[in-house]
Design a protein around this motif. Sequence first.
Motif, mmCIF file in Angstrom:
data_model
loop_
_atom_site.group_PDB
_atom_site.id
_atom_site.type_symbol
_atom_site.label_atom_id
_atom_site.label_comp_id
_atom_site.label_asym_id
_atom_site.label_seq_id
_atom_site.Cartn_x
_atom_site.Cartn_y
_atom_site.Cartn_z
ATOM 1 N N THR A 57 1.589 -4.897 -1.493
ATOM 2 C CA THR A 57 2.397 -6.071 -1.801
ATOM 3 C C THR A 57 3.760 -5.957 -1.126
ATOM 4 O O THR A 57 4.291 -4.854 -0.960
ATOM 5 C CB THR A 57 2.598 -6.226 -3.321
ATOM 6 O OG1 THR A 57 3.439 -5.173 -3.805
ATOM 7 C CG2 THR A 57 1.272 -6.203 -4.048
ATOM 8 N N GLU A 58 4.310 -7.106 -0.747
ATOM 9 C CA GLU A 58 5.655 -7.160 -0.187
ATOM 10 C C GLU A 58 6.435 -8.241 -0.912
ATOM 11 O O GLU A 58 5.881 -9.287 -1.271
ATOM 12 C CB GLU A 58 5.612 -7.442 1.316
ATOM 13 C CG GLU A 58 4.973 -6.332 2.124
ATOM 14 C CD GLU A 58 5.016 -6.597 3.630
ATOM 15 O OE1 GLU A 58 5.595 -7.644 4.019
ATOM 16 O OE2 GLU A 58 4.478 -5.781 4.388
ATOM 17 N N SER A 59 7.714 -7.958 -1.131
ATOM 18 C CA SER A 59 8.547 -8.894 -1.874
ATOM 19 C C SER A 59 9.988 -8.762 -1.415
ATOM 20 O O SER A 59 10.404 -7.723 -0.903
ATOM 21 C CB SER A 59 8.445 -8.630 -3.376
ATOM 22 O OG SER A 59 9.361 -9.437 -4.102
ATOM 23 N N GLN A 116 -7.272 -13.083 -6.433
ATOM 24 C CA GLN A 116 -6.412 -14.244 -6.631
ATOM 25 C C GLN A 116 -5.762 -14.208 -8.010
ATOM 26 O O GLN A 116 -4.572 -14.527 -8.158
ATOM 27 C CB GLN A 116 -7.225 -15.531 -6.454
ATOM 28 C CG GLN A 116 -6.381 -16.800 -6.583
ATOM 29 C CD GLN A 116 -7.199 -18.070 -6.352
ATOM 30 O OE1 GLN A 116 -8.394 -18.007 -6.061
ATOM 31 N NE2 GLN A 116 -6.542 -19.222 -6.486
ATOM 32 N N GLU A 119 -2.953 -11.776 -7.950
ATOM 33 C CA GLU A 119 -1.790 -12.290 -7.225
ATOM 34 C C GLU A 119 -1.015 -13.285 -8.083
ATOM 35 O O GLU A 119 0.219 -13.269 -8.128
ATOM 36 C CB GLU A 119 -2.245 -12.946 -5.920
ATOM 37 C CG GLU A 119 -1.086 -13.378 -5.036
ATOM 38 C CD GLU A 119 -1.553 -13.862 -3.677
ATOM 39 O OE1 GLU A 119 -0.695 -14.111 -2.811
ATOM 40 O OE2 GLU A 119 -2.792 -13.988 -3.488
ATOM 41 N N GLU A 120 -1.737 -14.164 -8.795
ATOM 42 C CA GLU A 120 -1.068 -15.133 -9.665
ATOM 43 C C GLU A 120 -0.339 -14.433 -10.805
ATOM 44 O O GLU A 120 0.769 -14.844 -11.203
ATOM 45 C CB GLU A 120 -2.101 -16.131 -10.218
ATOM 46 C CG GLU A 120 -2.684 -17.050 -9.154
ATOM 47 C CD GLU A 120 -3.791 -17.931 -9.698
ATOM 48 O OE1 GLU A 120 -4.161 -17.727 -10.876
ATOM 49 O OE2 GLU A 120 -4.295 -18.801 -8.958
ATOM 50 N N LYS A 123 2.833 -13.021 -9.392
ATOM 51 C CA LYS A 123 3.798 -14.065 -9.063
ATOM 52 C C LYS A 123 4.516 -14.576 -10.311
ATOM 53 O O LYS A 123 5.629 -15.138 -10.215
ATOM 54 C CB LYS A 123 3.100 -15.223 -8.342
ATOM 55 C CG LYS A 123 2.784 -14.947 -6.874
ATOM 56 C CD LYS A 123 2.170 -16.149 -6.205
ATOM 57 C CE LYS A 123 1.927 -15.904 -4.723
ATOM 58 N NZ LYS A 123 3.189 -15.722 -3.970
ATOM 59 N N THR A 128 8.227 -14.146 -5.314
ATOM 60 C CA THR A 128 8.278 -13.892 -3.871
ATOM 61 C C THR A 128 7.219 -12.902 -3.405
ATOM 62 O O THR A 128 7.125 -12.619 -2.202
ATOM 63 C CB THR A 128 9.665 -13.350 -3.468
ATOM 64 O OG1 THR A 128 9.864 -12.062 -4.072
ATOM 65 C CG2 THR A 128 10.763 -14.303 -3.925
ATOM 66 N N VAL A 129 6.424 -12.349 -4.315
ATOM 67 C CA VAL A 129 5.466 -11.322 -3.937
ATOM 68 C C VAL A 129 4.318 -11.926 -3.130
ATOM 69 O O VAL A 129 3.859 -13.038 -3.410
ATOM 70 C CB VAL A 129 4.922 -10.594 -5.185
ATOM 71 C CG1 VAL A 129 4.015 -11.502 -6.002
ATOM 72 C CG2 VAL A 129 4.172 -9.317 -4.798
ATOM 73 N N VAL A 130 3.876 -11.200 -2.115
ATOM 74 C CA VAL A 130 2.710 -11.598 -1.318
ATOM 75 C C VAL A 130 1.831 -10.372 -1.115
ATOM 76 O O VAL A 130 2.318 -9.240 -1.113
ATOM 77 C CB VAL A 130 3.122 -12.174 0.058
ATOM 78 C CG1 VAL A 130 3.888 -13.474 -0.107
ATOM 79 C CG2 VAL A 130 3.941 -11.160 0.842
ATOM 80 N N PHE A 131 0.535 -10.596 -0.935
ATOM 81 C CA PHE A 131 -0.408 -9.523 -0.657
ATOM 82 C C PHE A 131 -0.498 -9.360 0.856
ATOM 83 O O PHE A 131 -1.124 -10.155 1.551
ATOM 84 C CB PHE A 131 -1.775 -9.838 -1.242
ATOM 85 C CG PHE A 131 -1.851 -9.642 -2.740
ATOM 86 C CD1 PHE A 131 -0.708 -9.375 -3.479
ATOM 87 C CD2 PHE A 131 -3.067 -9.701 -3.408
ATOM 88 C CE1 PHE A 131 -0.772 -9.195 -4.862
ATOM 89 C CE2 PHE A 131 -3.142 -9.524 -4.773
ATOM 90 C CZ PHE A 131 -1.987 -9.274 -5.503
ATOM 91 N N ALA A 132 0.140 -8.323 1.377
ATOM 92 C CA ALA A 132 0.152 -8.103 2.821
ATOM 93 C C ALA A 132 -1.188 -7.612 3.337
ATOM 94 O O ALA A 132 -1.582 -7.933 4.465
ATOM 95 C CB ALA A 132 1.256 -7.103 3.184
#
Length: 334
Positions: A57-59, A116, A119-120, A123, A128-132
């Motif tokens: 994860t990246e944030s 998914q 990820e939700e 969030k 701002t978190v995304v799965f890189a």
Amino acid sequence: MAFRLRLVPDVTNWDFFKHQTLTLGASALMVIASLVFVLTMGLNFGIDFRGGTTIRTESTQATDVGEFRAALAPLNLGDVSITEVFDPAFGADKHVAMIRIQAQDGDEAITPEITQAAEEALKSVDPTVVFASVESVGPKVSGELISTAVYSVLAATVAILFYIWLRFEWQFAVGAVAALVHDVVVTVGIFAAFQIKFDLTIIAALLTIIGYSINDTVVVFDRLRENLIKYKMMPLREVMNLAVNETLSRTIMTSGTTLIALICLLVLGGDVIRGFVFAMTWGIVVGTYSSVFVAKNIVLMIGLDRNKKPKDGGSAFFTEDPEKQAAEAAKGTK
């Protein structure tokens, strides 16, 4: 006058063989019980050995591991490991974490729906978190990791056996390896008994325990060899007892200071390293015990050739015949 801390007196004369049947019996019982636990209950393997999915994860916000863990808890994903990743190359607004989730219901990877949902959930605490990246470790790779872990422990034990054999005598090597097997089996047994997560960090702890335990054993054996040369007429049991008494202060101080640091980590270190620190703490205790009560007792049971020259080229270990000693001394004066 400077203050000097003494955990044990400078000179001790404790009989470590007084209850040797009880101590060896307790060690044998612990080893047998550990093997029973491992065979009947099995080990609670972590993601490294069972397979699963690793999510990077990246944030732009600072990662809060506790919040991430709490957000994923309602999903009932089983074994979840969350660690922050630090790199000097990261900018001030780049925060990276690695989330490892065990395989679900025998599948090699978690499904897209679970990904998914995870990820939700994250969030909801960090928009701002995304799965890189999302990577999976299958059962085949996990099986190879188990084999490699076993081979690494066996290789370390065999290497130590060879070293002790060259450095001392084969009886010392047998005693040292018996103590190491005792330490490893009992440590693995405690993980099986309490179903504590067993992963690659525990293998690292086992290898560290092996090194720590053999270091303590070699110190005792080295003093024992010196005393066998120095006190040729003293019975082997008394020479062994003297060697342990002479190194007891060093043993207690080394183990005690190590345990202080480990207990602090165990209490304050958090969930990520708790399994590793617990293995180390337990291993230091049983390793110290085996160095004092197992290794030398095995050597005493096997016995030594006391007329044989030691490998360092010194005098004979022990000469039972006083007349032979006197004759050798007379030859030396001519």
